[in-house]
Design an enzyme around this catalytic site. Structure first.
Site, PDB file in Angstrom:
ATOM      1  N   HIS A  43       0.838  -1.208   0.000  1.00 49.87           N
ATOM      2  CA  HIS A  43       0.000   0.000   0.000  1.00 49.87           C
ATOM      3  C   HIS A  43       0.876   1.262   0.000  1.00 49.87           C
ATOM      4  O   HIS A  43       0.352   2.368   0.106  1.00 49.87           O
ATOM      5  CB  HIS A  43      -0.878   0.051   1.257  1.00 49.87           C
ATOM      6  CG  HIS A  43      -1.965  -0.983   1.312  1.00 49.87           C
ATOM      7  ND1 HIS A  43      -2.696  -1.370   0.227  1.00 49.87           N
ATOM      8  CD2 HIS A  43      -2.450  -1.700   2.360  1.00 49.87           C
ATOM      9  CE1 HIS A  43      -3.591  -2.284   0.593  1.00 49.87           C
ATOM     10  NE2 HIS A  43      -3.450  -2.507   1.874  1.00 49.87           N
ATOM     11  N   SER A  84     -15.394   3.030   1.987  1.00 51.73           N
ATOM     12  CA  SER A  84     -14.897   1.702   2.328  1.00 51.73           C
ATOM     13  C   SER A  84     -13.880   1.785   3.482  1.00 51.73           C
ATOM     14  O   SER A  84     -13.898   0.976   4.410  1.00 51.73           O
ATOM     15  CB  SER A  84     -14.244   1.082   1.085  1.00 51.73           C
ATOM     16  OG  SER A  84     -13.808  -0.219   1.356  1.00 51.73           O
ATOM     17  N   ARG A 103      -9.383   3.139  -7.327  1.00 50.12           N
ATOM     18  CA  ARG A 103     -10.842   3.133  -7.194  1.00 50.12           C
ATOM     19  C   ARG A 103     -11.285   4.579  -7.067  1.00 50.12           C
ATOM     20  O   ARG A 103     -10.508   5.420  -6.577  1.00 50.12           O
ATOM     21  CB  ARG A 103     -11.209   2.349  -5.924  1.00 50.12           C
ATOM     22  CG  ARG A 103     -12.681   2.166  -5.693  1.00 50.12           C
ATOM     23  CD  ARG A 103     -12.927   1.375  -4.410  1.00 50.12           C
ATOM     24  NE  ARG A 103     -14.303   0.911  -4.328  1.00 50.12           N
ATOM     25  CZ  ARG A 103     -14.820   0.233  -3.311  1.00 50.12           C
ATOM     26  NH1 ARG A 103     -14.074  -0.061  -2.276  1.00 50.12           N
ATOM     27  NH2 ARG A 103     -16.067  -0.148  -3.326  1.00 50.12           N
ATOM     28  N   ARG A 143     -17.052  -6.431   2.295  1.00 54.05           N
ATOM     29  CA  ARG A 143     -18.155  -5.758   2.973  1.00 54.05           C
ATOM     30  C   ARG A 143     -19.384  -5.649   2.091  1.00 54.05           C
ATOM     31  O   ARG A 143     -20.405  -6.263   2.330  1.00 54.05           O
ATOM     32  CB  ARG A 143     -17.698  -4.351   3.425  1.00 54.05           C
ATOM     33  CG  ARG A 143     -18.701  -3.581   4.245  1.00 54.05           C
ATOM     34  CD  ARG A 143     -18.226  -2.148   4.477  1.00 54.05           C
ATOM     35  NE  ARG A 143     -18.140  -1.360   3.249  1.00 54.05           N
ATOM     36  CZ  ARG A 143     -19.106  -0.577   2.780  1.00 54.05           C
ATOM     37  NH1 ARG A 143     -20.236  -0.441   3.449  1.00 54.05           N
ATOM     38  NH2 ARG A 143     -18.941   0.106   1.651  1.00 54.05           N
ATOM     39  N   LYS A 144     -19.295  -4.856   1.011  1.00 54.56           N
ATOM     40  CA  LYS A 144     -20.463  -4.595   0.178  1.00 54.56           C
ATOM     41  C   LYS A 144     -20.157  -4.840  -1.291  1.00 54.56           C
ATOM     42  O   LYS A 144     -20.996  -5.327  -2.038  1.00 54.56           O
ATOM     43  CB  LYS A 144     -20.925  -3.154   0.411  1.00 54.56           C
ATOM     44  CG  LYS A 144     -22.331  -2.880  -0.032  1.00 54.56           C
ATOM     45  CD  LYS A 144     -22.897  -1.654   0.653  1.00 54.56           C
ATOM     46  CE  LYS A 144     -24.354  -1.466   0.302  1.00 54.56           C
ATOM     47  NZ  LYS A 144     -24.910  -0.254   0.908  1.00 54.56           N
ATOM     48  N   GLY A 145     -18.962  -4.442  -1.702  1.00 56.73           N
ATOM     49  CA  GLY A 145     -18.506  -4.768  -3.054  1.00 56.73           C
ATOM     50  C   GLY A 145     -19.273  -4.086  -4.170  1.00 56.73           C
ATOM     51  O   GLY A 145     -19.461  -4.663  -5.236  1.00 56.73           O
TER      52      GLY A 145
HETATM   53  P1  A3P Z   1     -16.446  -2.067   0.158  1.00 56.02           P
HETATM   54  O1  A3P Z   1     -16.014  -1.682   1.537  1.00 56.02           O
HETATM   55  O2  A3P Z   1     -16.971  -0.897  -0.619  1.00 56.02           O
HETATM   56  O3  A3P Z   1     -17.378  -3.221   0.146  1.00 56.02           O
HETATM   57  P2  A3P Z   1      -9.158  -3.624  -0.160  1.00 56.02           P
HETATM   58  O4  A3P Z   1      -9.094  -5.063  -0.458  1.00 56.02           O
HETATM   59  O5  A3P Z   1      -8.190  -2.814  -0.952  1.00 56.02           O
HETATM   60  O6  A3P Z   1      -9.129  -3.383   1.293  1.00 56.02           O
HETATM   61  O7  A3P Z   1     -10.562  -3.118  -0.705  1.00 56.02           O
HETATM   62  C1  A3P Z   1     -11.729  -3.511  -0.057  1.00 56.02           C
HETATM   63  C2  A3P Z   1     -12.932  -3.244  -0.931  1.00 56.02           C
HETATM   64  O8  A3P Z   1     -12.941  -4.168  -2.044  1.00 56.02           O
HETATM   65  C3  A3P Z   1     -14.215  -3.498  -0.150  1.00 56.02           C
HETATM   66  O9  A3P Z   1     -15.152  -2.531  -0.642  1.00 56.02           O
HETATM   67  C4  A3P Z   1     -14.549  -4.912  -0.580  1.00 56.02           C
HETATM   68  O10 A3P Z   1     -15.883  -5.283  -0.374  1.00 56.02           O
HETATM   69  C5  A3P Z   1     -14.195  -4.844  -2.051  1.00 56.02           C
HETATM   70  N1  A3P Z   1     -14.051  -6.169  -2.678  1.00 56.02           N
HETATM   71  C6  A3P Z   1     -13.330  -7.222  -2.255  1.00 56.02           C
HETATM   72  N2  A3P Z   1     -13.480  -8.259  -3.077  1.00 56.02           N
HETATM   73  C7  A3P Z   1     -14.327  -7.862  -4.057  1.00 56.02           C
HETATM   74  C8  A3P Z   1     -14.891  -8.521  -5.214  1.00 56.02           C
HETATM   75  N3  A3P Z   1     -14.601  -9.765  -5.510  1.00 56.02           N
HETATM   76  N4  A3P Z   1     -15.727  -7.795  -5.990  1.00 56.02           N
HETATM   77  C9  A3P Z   1     -16.028  -6.520  -5.680  1.00 56.02           C
HETATM   78  N5  A3P Z   1     -15.540  -5.854  -4.602  1.00 56.02           N
HETATM   79  C10 A3P Z   1     -14.694  -6.518  -3.802  1.00 56.02           C
END
Ligand code: A3P
Length: 299
Positions: A115, A145, A137, A256-258
């Protein structure tokens, strides 16, 4: 932050539960880092690490979809080259000096990620010209998020409120620093053939196409069938379901929500305007700005 595996992950969580919120972040060279996941000795060890030209390296600002990409890349490496990446998260700054030694002796091709702001990526990744896949993003969904991640994860301090976290995000006072600083630094490298930027939204638009770009970039050929299988196994629902096995209830923290557009459930008009102005000032008219499709996803 990356999805840890069950055991070390739960011990980090226990550590977080025993620690006061005000101790959970510390500043180094003006940037906040997690005391538990990225203590100073890890940052020092990362600095000196020896990258290899064929390392598979994924970079993302927190909450831009790093774990999604980790899931995709692991499946690509396994299907195309029979490589099973270790269970630990690939984030180099999470590695203690001891783990760094293990990584230094691991066979190629290694799967690594970070990161870090590009200026803090260990120098050897640049001298070795290691390919870098960068996941971005839209900033509105990223901050939402990140906010939920702070509140659901004992390793990081709880956000006092949405308004306070939004303001900290805008000023870059969050772990790993300012989203816009990261974006501006990557913007300068958009024409580098060793850098591929993919956005969360592009993956949502067309997952098989995104997977193909990643596989081609790192030189892992896939059959049509492999591509279809990987796309099926890396949808949000598949990954969220699978995470229950390794992470139990914490699966929902990382998956979480995706969705694209959850920001509309959180932002006030004034916050939306502030973000629009910041985007306009920093990224409008740039290549990365165009790739983020701000007018579609953030208006
Ligand atoms: P949300 O909190 O909006 O749901 P990171 O992995 O960089 O921490 O990012 C996390 C974000 O990616 C979260 O967003 C998570 O739900 C989303 N995410 C993880 N896997 C995913 C998938 N297969 N498709 C879509 N979103 C995904």
């Amino acid at each position: 932050m990356a999805t840890p595996t069950a055991k070390p992950f739960h011990s980090k969580m226990d550590q977080g539960m025993a620690m006061k919120d005000e101790e959970k972040l510390y500043k180094r060279d003006g940037t906040f880092y997690s005391t538990i996941m990225t203590p100073p000795e890890n940052l020092d060890a990362a600095k000196d690490m020896e990258a290899r030209e064929d390392d598979v390296f994924v970079v993302a600002y927190p909450k831009c979809g790093f774990n999604w990409m980790v899931g995709i890349v692991k499946k690509i490496m396994s299907a195309s080259a029979g490589i099973t990446a270790p269970d630990r998260p690939p984030i180099i700054e999470f590695y203690s000096p001891e783990v760094q030694q293990v990584v230094a002796q691991s066979p190629s091709r290694r799967f690594l990620g970070t990161h870090f702001h590009p200026d803090n990526i260990p120098v050897s990744f640049n001298t070795k010209k290691t390919k870098m896949l960068v996941v971005f993003r839209n900033p509105k969904d990223t901050v939402v998020s990140y906010y939920h991640f702070m509140n659901n994860n004992p390793v990081l301090p709880k956000a006092e409120s949405w308004d306070k976290f939004f303001s900290d995000f805008m000023s870059g006072d969050v772990a790993w620093g300012s989203y816009f600083d990261h974006a501006l630094a990557w913007e300068k490298r958009m024409d580098d053939p060793g850098v591929l930027v993919l956005t969360y939204e592009e993956l949502k638009e067309n997952l098989p196409e995104g997977i193909k770009k990643v596989a081609d970039f790192f030189g892992f050929p896939l059959t049509e069938e492999q591509l279809t299988t990987i796309a099926k196994e890396t949808t949000f629902s598949s990954m969220q379901e699978k995470s229950k096995n390794s992470l139990g209830n914490f699966g929902k923290v990382f998956f979480r929500k995706g969705e694209v557009g959850d920001w509309k459930n959180h932002f006030s008009e004034a916050q939306s305007k502030q973000m629009d102005e910041e985007f306009q000032k920093k990224l409008a008219g740039t290549k990365l700005g165009a790739q983020l499709k701000y007018d579609i996803y953030c208006k």
